[in-house]
Design a protein around this motif. Structure first.
Motif, PDB file in Angstrom:
ATOM      1  N   PRO A   1       1.195  -0.361  -0.499  1.00 34.19           N
ATOM      2  CA  PRO A   1       0.055  -0.154  -0.396  1.00 34.19           C
ATOM      3  C   PRO A   1       1.267   1.300   0.124  1.00 34.19           C
ATOM      4  O   PRO A   1       2.049   1.238   0.342  1.00 34.19           O
ATOM      5  N   ARG A   2       0.037   2.045  -0.790  1.00 31.38           N
ATOM      6  CA  ARG A   2       0.893   3.128  -0.953  1.00 31.38           C
ATOM      7  C   ARG A   2      -0.132   5.011  -0.584  1.00 31.38           C
ATOM      8  O   ARG A   2      -1.148   4.882  -1.471  1.00 31.38           O
ATOM      9  N   ASN A   3       0.289   5.778   0.683  1.00 32.89           N
ATOM     10  CA  ASN A   3      -0.308   6.656  -0.005  1.00 32.89           C
ATOM     11  C   ASN A   3      -0.086   8.144   0.617  1.00 32.89           C
ATOM     12  O   ASN A   3      -0.619   9.097   1.396  1.00 32.89           O
ATOM     13  N   TYR A   4       1.329   7.865  -0.923  1.00 31.30           N
ATOM     14  CA  TYR A   4       2.184   9.520  -0.575  1.00 31.30           C
ATOM     15  C   TYR A   4       2.714   9.570  -1.686  1.00 31.30           C
ATOM     16  O   TYR A   4       2.319   8.844  -2.423  1.00 31.30           O
ATOM     17  N   SER A   5       3.051  10.567  -1.569  1.00 35.02           N
ATOM     18  CA  SER A   5       3.445  10.815  -3.140  1.00 35.02           C
ATOM     19  C   SER A   5       5.065  10.550  -3.577  1.00 35.02           C
ATOM     20  O   SER A   5       5.161  11.023  -2.693  1.00 35.02           O
ATOM     21  N   MET A   6       5.379  10.365  -4.438  1.00 31.36           N
ATOM     22  CA  MET A   6       7.140  10.392  -5.191  1.00 31.36           C
ATOM     23  C   MET A   6       7.361  10.937  -5.687  1.00 31.36           C
ATOM     24  O   MET A   6       6.739  10.497  -7.066  1.00 31.36           O
ATOM     25  N   ILE A   7       8.401  12.096  -6.185  1.00 34.55           N
ATOM     26  CA  ILE A   7       9.223  12.255  -7.505  1.00 34.55           C
ATOM     27  C   ILE A   7      10.800  11.284  -7.340  1.00 34.55           C
ATOM     28  O   ILE A   7      10.914  11.827  -6.477  1.00 34.55           O
ATOM     29  N   VAL A   8      10.646  10.917  -8.201  1.00 36.41           N
ATOM     30  CA  VAL A   8      12.088  10.008  -8.384  1.00 36.41           C
ATOM     31  C   VAL A   8      12.453  10.846  -9.902  1.00 36.41           C
ATOM     32  O   VAL A   8      11.918  11.007 -10.506  1.00 36.41           O
ATOM     33  N   MET A   9      14.092  11.091  -8.852  1.00 34.62           N
ATOM     34  CA  MET A   9      14.702  11.613 -10.560  1.00 34.62           C
ATOM     35  C   MET A   9      15.354  10.121 -10.836  1.00 34.62           C
ATOM     36  O   MET A   9      16.725  10.036 -10.272  1.00 34.62           O
ATOM     37  N   PHE A  10      15.906   9.988 -11.947  1.00 40.02           N
ATOM     38  CA  PHE A  10      16.505   9.163 -12.706  1.00 40.02           C
ATOM     39  C   PHE A  10      17.522   9.880 -13.742  1.00 40.02           C
ATOM     40  O   PHE A  10      17.125  10.076 -14.729  1.00 40.02           O
ATOM     41  N   THR A  11      18.880   9.283 -12.990  1.00 38.03           N
ATOM     42  CA  THR A  11      20.064  10.333 -13.154  1.00 38.03           C
ATOM     43  C   THR A  11      21.347   9.081 -13.635  1.00 38.03           C
ATOM     44  O   THR A  11      21.100   8.058 -13.379  1.00 38.03           O
ATOM     45  N   ALA A  12      22.184   9.901 -14.222  1.00 38.19           N
ATOM     46  CA  ALA A  12      23.755   8.865 -13.974  1.00 38.19           C
ATOM     47  C   ALA A  12      24.786   9.873 -13.649  1.00 38.19           C
ATOM     48  O   ALA A  12      25.113  10.856 -14.542  1.00 38.19           O
ATOM     49  N   LEU A  13      25.281  10.296 -12.225  1.00 38.87           N
ATOM     50  CA  LEU A  13      25.910  10.535 -12.223  1.00 38.87           C
ATOM     51  C   LEU A  13      27.370  10.341 -11.955  1.00 38.87           C
ATOM     52  O   LEU A  13      28.013  11.356 -11.034  1.00 38.87           O
ATOM     53  N   GLN A  14      27.222   8.667 -12.037  1.00 43.96           N
ATOM     54  CA  GLN A  14      28.586   8.565 -12.013  1.00 43.96           C
ATOM     55  C   GLN A  14      29.733   9.241 -12.629  1.00 43.96           C
ATOM     56  O   GLN A  14      29.331   9.655 -13.878  1.00 43.96           O
TER      57      GLN A  14
END
Length: 348
Positions: A81-94
């Motif tokens: 279950p989930r009752n929260y919003s999630m902002i995800v940044m997909f990146t390549a920082l290496q």
């Protein structure tokens, strides 16, 4: 009276017992067990959700943006279950990825997440996370993602829609633009607080000091202020900056260039007519300046009264600049406007 009333009560009790269905007790027992099982499952789900939120709050207390691998992504974002919003940044920082745009976007993302973490409206309804390509390759493959950086919003219920992917190429990755997008998707309004930056103030102070010192040194001879050539050069610089899209860059905050994380190819020209890169505006500025220089040389060759051979050389150089760089500029225009050259049909 008491002796006569007792049998009557016994008969009433016997009649009530006879009206009960013979198969009702197993049904009631099954219903009771089902209610207990549903209640236990609901309680288990509530406990799991509470544990997830508690863990996310603990991570948020340490860092405004927490990194996720494949297992954490599936547990805290994909799995209910989930009752929260999630902002995800997909990146390549290496460092081996050499994604300068990812580093610039990460700086703006940090500003946004810190603004949310230290705001008075901070709550457990919104979290910020990051998935690096080298730490969550399986997540990139699962989402069929082939570019970075990318910002996505995962709502409390259901799957992300098309609008839950931030249009970075068109809008840019400024923290203010990200905050506006988040407000549209979650109704959470974040006021962006940027750390103080005095570089602009220092540069302006140095420029004023330089101009003031120059005027003081030349206070007895200020004829250079009325130099038409000098003012023409200043005006041309302003015109080149504006026509190349520098104001658009300032408003939208686009990336400097785009690097494909799979093949490492860097693009300096945006493929759409609705957006541009910062490097693209610099290229256009140089091309416009070269074309203008060629036109100036052509005018000089036509109006001057010097040596004919020298004027012919100036004319050829100016013509070469105009032809070569205007052709280059036209090829960029064609790559962005795929319908060029336009065709019009006039029908009666």
């Amino acid at each position: 009276m008491g002796a006569k009333g007792a049998p009557s009560r016994r008969r009433q009790t016997g009649r009530r017992l006879r009206y009960l269905p013979t198969g009702s007790f197993p049904f009631l027992l099954l219903l009771l067990l089902l209610c207990i099982q549903l209640g236990g499952g609901q309680k288990k789900k509530e406990n799991l959700l509470a544990e997830k939120v508690e863990q996310l709050m603990e991570w948020s207390s340490r860092r405004s943006i927490f990194r996720m691998n494949g297992d954490k992504f599936r547990k805290f974002i994909k799995a209910p279950p989930r009752n929260y919003s999630m902002i995800v940044m997909f990146t390549a920082l290496q460092p081996q990825r050499q994604c300068s745009v990812c580093r610039q976007a990460n700086e703006e993302y940090q500003i946004l997440a810190n603004s949310w973490r230290y705001s008075s409206a901070f709550c457990n309804k919104l979290f910020f996370s990051m998935v690096d390509y080298d730490e969550g390759t399986d997540v990139f493959q699962q989402l069929n993602m082939n570019s970075a950086p990318t910002f996505m919003h995962f709502p409390p219920k259901g799957r992300p829609k098309r609008a839950d992917t931030f249009d970075l190429q068109r809008i840019g990755f400024a923290a203010e633009q990200l905050a506006k997008w988040i407000a549209d998707r979650t109704d959470v309004h974040i006021r962006v607080f940027r750390p103080p930056n005095y570089s602009g103030t220092i540069a302006l102070a140095l420029l004023i000091s330089l101009v003031g010192g120059l005027l003081y040194l030349r206070r007895n001879n200020l004829e250079f202020i009325y130099n038409k050539t000098g003012w023409a050069m200043v005006s041309l610089c302003i015109v080149f900056a504006m026509t190349s899209g520098q104001m658009w860059n300032h408003i939208r905050g686009p990336p400097y260039a785009h690097k494909n994380p799979h093949n490492g190819q860097v693009s300096y020209i945006h493929g759409s007519s609705q957006a541009q890169f910062v490097a693209e505006s610099h290229i256009i500025l140089v091309l416009n300046a070269a074309i203008t220089m060629g036109m100036v040389l052509l005018n000089e060759a036509a109006t001057s009264k010097g040596d004919v051979g020298k004027r012919r050389i100036i004319c050829l150089v100016g013509l070469g600049l105009v032809v070569f760089f205007f052709s280059f500029l036209l090829s960029i225009f064609r790559s962005k406007y795929h319908g060029y050259p336009y065709s019009f049909s006039l029908e009666e």
